[in-house]
Write an enzyme that holds these catalytic residues in place. Structure first.
Site, PDB file in Angstrom:
ATOM      1  N   ASP A  36       9.610  -1.202   2.880  1.00  0.00           N
ATOM      2  CA  ASP A  36       8.223  -1.347   2.433  1.00  0.00           C
ATOM      3  C   ASP A  36       7.639   0.043   2.197  1.00  0.00           C
ATOM      4  O   ASP A  36       7.836   0.963   2.994  1.00  0.00           O
ATOM      5  CB  ASP A  36       7.405  -2.103   3.493  1.00  0.00           C
ATOM      6  N   ILE A  37       6.898   0.197   1.120  1.00  0.00           N
ATOM      7  CA  ILE A  37       6.347   1.501   0.743  1.00  0.00           C
ATOM      8  C   ILE A  37       5.243   1.954   1.710  1.00  0.00           C
ATOM      9  O   ILE A  37       4.976   3.150   1.836  1.00  0.00           O
ATOM     10  CB  ILE A  37       5.848   1.458  -0.727  1.00  0.00           C
ATOM     11  N   ASN A  94       3.868 -14.194   3.627  1.00  0.00           N
ATOM     12  CA  ASN A  94       2.513 -14.601   3.282  1.00  0.00           C
ATOM     13  C   ASN A  94       2.554 -15.612   2.144  1.00  0.00           C
ATOM     14  O   ASN A  94       3.317 -15.460   1.183  1.00  0.00           O
ATOM     15  CB  ASN A  94       1.698 -13.380   2.847  1.00  0.00           C
ATOM     16  N   GLU A 102      -0.017 -10.170  -1.610  1.00  0.00           N
ATOM     17  CA  GLU A 102      -0.365  -9.223  -2.675  1.00  0.00           C
ATOM     18  C   GLU A 102       0.581  -9.331  -3.862  1.00  0.00           C
ATOM     19  O   GLU A 102       0.159  -9.202  -5.006  1.00  0.00           O
ATOM     20  CB  GLU A 102      -0.244  -7.778  -2.151  1.00  0.00           C
ATOM     21  N   VAL A 103       1.865  -9.465  -3.562  1.00  0.00           N
ATOM     22  CA  VAL A 103       2.862  -9.418  -4.636  1.00  0.00           C
ATOM     23  C   VAL A 103       3.369 -10.843  -4.883  1.00  0.00           C
ATOM     24  O   VAL A 103       3.928 -11.473  -3.978  1.00  0.00           O
ATOM     25  CB  VAL A 103       4.029  -8.476  -4.269  1.00  0.00           C
ATOM     26  N   HIS A 107       8.721 -13.032  -0.780  1.00  0.00           N
ATOM     27  CA  HIS A 107       9.396 -12.009   0.029  1.00  0.00           C
ATOM     28  C   HIS A 107       9.161 -12.279   1.497  1.00  0.00           C
ATOM     29  O   HIS A 107       8.140 -12.847   1.892  1.00  0.00           O
ATOM     30  CB  HIS A 107       8.899 -10.603  -0.338  1.00  0.00           C
ATOM     31  N   HIS A 109       8.940 -10.184   5.105  1.00  0.00           N
ATOM     32  CA  HIS A 109       8.848  -8.897   5.793  1.00  0.00           C
ATOM     33  C   HIS A 109       9.708  -8.972   7.056  1.00  0.00           C
ATOM     34  O   HIS A 109       9.636  -9.968   7.786  1.00  0.00           O
ATOM     35  CB  HIS A 109       7.412  -8.618   6.250  1.00  0.00           C
TER      36      HIS A 109
HETATM   37  P1  5GP Z   1       2.369  -9.112   0.800  1.00  0.00           P
HETATM   38  O1  5GP Z   1       0.964  -8.810   1.207  1.00  0.00           O
HETATM   39  O2  5GP Z   1       2.450  -9.561  -0.641  1.00  0.00           O
HETATM   40  O3  5GP Z   1       3.061 -10.059   1.756  1.00  0.00           O
HETATM   41  O4  5GP Z   1       3.173  -7.760   0.956  1.00  0.00           O
HETATM   42  C1  5GP Z   1       3.470  -6.923  -0.100  1.00  0.00           C
HETATM   43  C2  5GP Z   1       4.121  -5.679   0.499  1.00  0.00           C
HETATM   44  O5  5GP Z   1       4.714  -4.964  -0.553  1.00  0.00           O
HETATM   45  C3  5GP Z   1       3.136  -4.735   1.183  1.00  0.00           C
HETATM   46  O6  5GP Z   1       3.528  -4.558   2.543  1.00  0.00           O
HETATM   47  C4  5GP Z   1       3.242  -3.445   0.370  1.00  0.00           C
HETATM   48  O7  5GP Z   1       3.201  -2.278   1.169  1.00  0.00           O
HETATM   49  C5  5GP Z   1       4.576  -3.581  -0.321  1.00  0.00           C
HETATM   50  N1  5GP Z   1       4.654  -2.939  -1.628  1.00  0.00           N
HETATM   51  C6  5GP Z   1       3.744  -3.006  -2.636  1.00  0.00           C
HETATM   52  N2  5GP Z   1       4.146  -2.304  -3.706  1.00  0.00           N
HETATM   53  C7  5GP Z   1       5.366  -1.794  -3.376  1.00  0.00           C
HETATM   54  C8  5GP Z   1       6.308  -0.966  -4.075  1.00  0.00           C
HETATM   55  O8  5GP Z   1       6.113  -0.567  -5.218  1.00  0.00           O
HETATM   56  N3  5GP Z   1       7.451  -0.639  -3.417  1.00  0.00           N
HETATM   57  C9  5GP Z   1       7.718  -1.072  -2.140  1.00  0.00           C
HETATM   58  N4  5GP Z   1       8.874  -0.680  -1.592  1.00  0.00           N
HETATM   59  N5  5GP Z   1       6.849  -1.842  -1.454  1.00  0.00           N
HETATM   60  C10 5GP Z   1       5.692  -2.196  -2.063  1.00  0.00           C
END
Ligand code: 5GP
Length: 125
Positions: A36-37, A94, A102-103, A107, A109
């Site tokens: 994760d970034i 999520n 967010e994405v 996925h 975590h």
């Molecule tokens: P969500 O809230 O969708 O469950 O989590 C999305 C995760 O993706 C977040 O923890 C965020 O830090 C990570 N993330 C967003 N953009 C990028 C990216 O470009 N590269 C990587 N490696 N992680 C990302």
């Protein structure tokens, strides 16, 4: 219920296509795992299916049993490779507005590498 349409411009689709870099941990026919970034713990890795699915609900409803099995095998293998199988870890996915996903590419975590404390921080609202 009709789900949200898959948006192929999302950031994880771009990582899968090699358009943007990611720090890869594990890859199989079914899944890709990368750091994760913005890590929320000492170990914080994301595991994504290679197939295009918006969310957990989309993935479970529309992926084949072999794909679902292969994906979750990739989750446990990634945790093993990260060295957190013995010390323990948490997986989290999520789904939907209250989760703050967010994405829009399904996925999981994997967080660990330290004591993780309670499941949730107190809600701020
Ligand atoms: P969500 O809230 O969708 O469950 O989590 C999305 C995760 O993706 C977040 O923890 C965020 O830090 C990570 N993330 C967003 N953009 C990028 C990216 O470009 N590269 C990587 N490696 N992680 C990302």
């Amino acid at each position: 219920m009709m789900g949200q349409a898959y948006d192929p411009s999302n950031v994880f689709a771009r990582i899968l296509r090699g358009e943007i870099p990611a720090q890869k941990v594990y890859e199989s026919a079914y899944a890709l795992a990368f750091h994760d970034i913005t890590p929320a713990a000492a170990t914080h890795v994301l595991v994504i299916p290679k197939e295009a699915h918006v969310s957990l609900v989309d993935f479970v409803a529309n992926a084949s049993p072999a794909t679902i099995q292969g994906f979750f095998q990739a989750v446990t293998e990634t945790a093993r490779l990260m060295g957190v199988e013995e010390s323990g870890y948490r997986i989290l996915a999520n789904h939907g507005p209250n989760s703050g996903q967010e994405v829009p590419h399904f996925h999981v975590h994997i967080v660990g590498g330290q004591p993780l404390g309670p499941l949730l921080a107190p809600a701020s609202a």
